[in-house]
Design a protein around this motif. Structure first.
Motif, short mmCIF file in Angstrom:
data_model
loop_
_atom_site.label_atom_id
_atom_site.label_comp_id
_atom_site.label_asym_id
_atom_site.label_seq_id
_atom_site.Cartn_x
_atom_site.Cartn_y
_atom_site.Cartn_z
N UNK A 68 -35.08 11.78 -37.82
CA UNK A 68 -36.00 12.78 -38.58
C UNK A 68 -35.09 13.71 -39.30
N UNK A 69 -34.30 14.29 -38.90
CA UNK A 69 -33.30 15.11 -39.75
C UNK A 69 -32.38 14.21 -40.88
N UNK A 70 -32.24 13.10 -40.49
CA UNK A 70 -31.41 12.27 -41.49
C UNK A 70 -32.62 12.03 -42.40
N UNK A 71 -33.80 11.77 -42.27
CA UNK A 71 -34.77 11.52 -43.21
C UNK A 71 -34.89 12.59 -44.23
N UNK A 72 -34.50 13.63 -44.01
CA UNK A 72 -34.71 14.76 -44.79
C UNK A 72 -33.39 15.35 -45.30
N UNK A 73 -32.34 14.61 -45.07
CA UNK A 73 -31.11 15.03 -45.57
C UNK A 73 -30.37 16.36 -44.96
N UNK A 74 -31.06 16.80 -43.85
CA UNK A 74 -30.56 17.78 -42.96
C UNK A 74 -29.27 17.45 -41.94
N UNK A 130 -31.17 25.08 -49.72
CA UNK A 130 -32.43 25.38 -50.13
C UNK A 130 -32.80 24.54 -51.26
N UNK A 131 -34.11 24.09 -51.28
CA UNK A 131 -34.66 23.31 -52.60
C UNK A 131 -34.04 21.67 -52.51
N UNK A 132 -33.31 21.41 -51.60
CA UNK A 132 -32.57 19.95 -51.69
C UNK A 132 -33.15 18.83 -50.56
N UNK A 133 -33.86 19.36 -49.74
CA UNK A 133 -34.23 18.39 -48.61
C UNK A 133 -35.20 17.07 -49.35
N UNK A 134 -34.89 15.96 -48.75
CA UNK A 134 -35.34 14.90 -49.16
C UNK A 134 -36.89 14.74 -48.59
N UNK A 135 -38.07 14.24 -49.44
CA UNK A 135 -39.21 14.51 -48.96
C UNK A 135 -39.92 13.12 -49.25
N UNK A 136 -41.13 12.96 -48.71
CA UNK A 136 -41.88 11.80 -48.82
C UNK A 136 -42.69 11.71 -50.32
N UNK A 137 -42.86 12.85 -50.71
CA UNK A 137 -43.68 12.92 -51.86
C UNK A 137 -42.91 12.75 -53.32
N UNK A 138 -41.74 12.27 -53.22
CA UNK A 138 -41.04 12.30 -54.53
C UNK A 138 -40.84 11.06 -55.20
N UNK A 146 -29.04 4.15 -33.76
CA UNK A 146 -27.98 5.04 -34.44
C UNK A 146 -29.04 5.73 -35.48
N UNK A 147 -29.03 7.02 -35.22
CA UNK A 147 -29.45 7.80 -36.37
C UNK A 147 -28.69 7.89 -37.46
N UNK A 148 -29.23 7.78 -38.83
CA UNK A 148 -28.30 7.74 -40.07
C UNK A 148 -28.40 9.17 -40.41
N UNK A 149 -27.93 10.07 -39.88
CA UNK A 149 -27.71 11.48 -40.19
C UNK A 149 -26.67 11.63 -41.66
N UNK A 150 -25.61 11.09 -41.45
CA UNK A 150 -24.52 11.01 -42.55
C UNK A 150 -25.27 10.57 -43.74
N UNK A 151 -25.67 9.29 -43.74
CA UNK A 151 -26.53 8.74 -44.85
C UNK A 151 -27.39 9.38 -45.50
N UNK A 152 -28.26 10.12 -44.65
CA UNK A 152 -29.21 10.93 -45.14
C UNK A 152 -28.60 12.00 -46.05
N UNK A 153 -27.62 12.73 -45.51
CA UNK A 153 -27.03 13.71 -46.24
C UNK A 153 -26.45 13.21 -47.70
#
Length: 323
Positions: A70-76, A139-147, A192-199
């Motif tokens: 879930x963090x990966x999907x947000x780029x967090x 701040x303001x950089x999170x990946x979202x579903x609505x973009x 494998x959570x894709x944390x690095x990829x999300x970032x």
């Protein structure tokens, strides 16, 4: 007999990065300046999300991995987590090694991502695991579903379907060879959570989601939140040689499209940034595959090799039906 205090000690990190960790009424932590806090919670229930005899080490790994995804999907960047754990009487009084193994699986993955367990709760009850994960994103950089925007390419990471294929085997709906089953079970239990990829996708992707309930269901969330439609091509979806081998059998293609438990990322990117995605794939070694495009309208159409729409029985995992 293991006590609640004993269990809490198993999950307590000695290298604390927070102002106040486990042992008080609440934890205290301070996010970095200029960052927003990302929070997500996932619950795993025995016989609903996993079989009761699942290896506790792998279960500990998966319990945290699904939250990291879930963090990966947000780029967090994941930073902290809390754990609420309900344990049956047998695991508390008899099988104390189960708890130790579960803790080891969870904490090894936590350490590899520098996530600190800062609190939680333990009680008697049907085996249930609930983790809340807390991360940071600029701040303001999170990946979202609505973009997602019309014209975006649709991409996925990794390969889809092996975890669901393992479940088909467990339910005696298909028979895999021993080496195939081992590989597919690892996909199911050690995602494998894709944390690095999300970032890496921050500032490049317009939208993103992790594939937990199945490609069609989760891509559908992007479409709904973004008020767009999409077409994807079945032949472009990346899957394993094992899955391809069983394509002719019932439900196998559905594993890839709607099986769930993949924990890969699905994301949309303007087509002029294709070279950036190719570069990320080369640098990370993660297969990134373009499977379709965002269009105007409503809904999702899956095209076969002849560009004809496919009719599917289901679009994703339903949490209110047993595993």
């Amino acid at each position: 007999m293991v006590s609640e205090a004993d269990i809490i000690r198993l999950f307590t990190c000695s290298d604390s990065t927070v102002a106040l960790g486990p042992g008080d009424d609440s934890a205290l932590f301070r996010p970095e300046a200029g960052m927003e806090v990302a929070v997500s919670t996932d619950m795993l229930v025995s016989e609903q999300h996993f079989f009761a005899d699942t290896d506790p080490y792998k279960l500990g790994h998966k319990a945290l991995a699904v939250n990291l995804s879930d963090m990966a999907a947000m780029g967090a960047s994941p930073r902290w987590a809390t754990l609420a754990l309900a344990l049956p009487e047998s695991l508390i009084k008899i099988d104390t090694k189960w708890v130790e193994s579960f803790a080891k699986g969870l904490l090894e993955l936590a350490c590899s991502h520098r996530v600190e367990l800062i609190g939680g709760d333990v009680t008697r009850g049907p085996l249930t695991i609930c983790i809340q994960i807390i991360g940071e994103v600029e701040k303001g950089k999170a990946l979202r579903r609505n973009g997602a925007r019309v014209g975006d390419d649709i991409w996925i990471s990794g390969k889809l379907g092996d975890a669901a294929l393992a479940l088909l085997h467990e339910r005696h709906q298909i028979k895999l060879e021993p080496d195939e089953l081992t590989e597919c079970r690892n996909s199911l239990l050690l995602p494998v959570a894709r944390v690095g990829l999300g970032q890496r996708l921050v500032g490049i992707a317009n939208s993103a989601i992790d594939i937990s309930d199945g490609l069609l269901a989760d891509l559908g969330h992007i479409l709904e939140h973004s008020n767009v439609a999409a077409t994807i091509n079945l032949k472009e979806i990346n899957c394993s040689v094992i899955l391809k081998k069983y394509f002719s059998q019932p439900r196998v293609i559905n594993c890839m499209l709607a099986g769930g438990d993949d924990y890969e990322l699905c994301f949309t990117v303007p087509k002029e940034r294709r070279s950036k995605i190719d570069k990320i794939s080369q640098e990370t070694g993660i297969p990134l595959t373009r499977i379709g495009k965002i269009i105007t309208g409503e809904g999702l159409v899956v095209l076969d090799s002849t560009e004809e729409p496919i009719i599917l029985e289901t679009t994703g995992h339903d949490h209110f039906h047993a595993t």
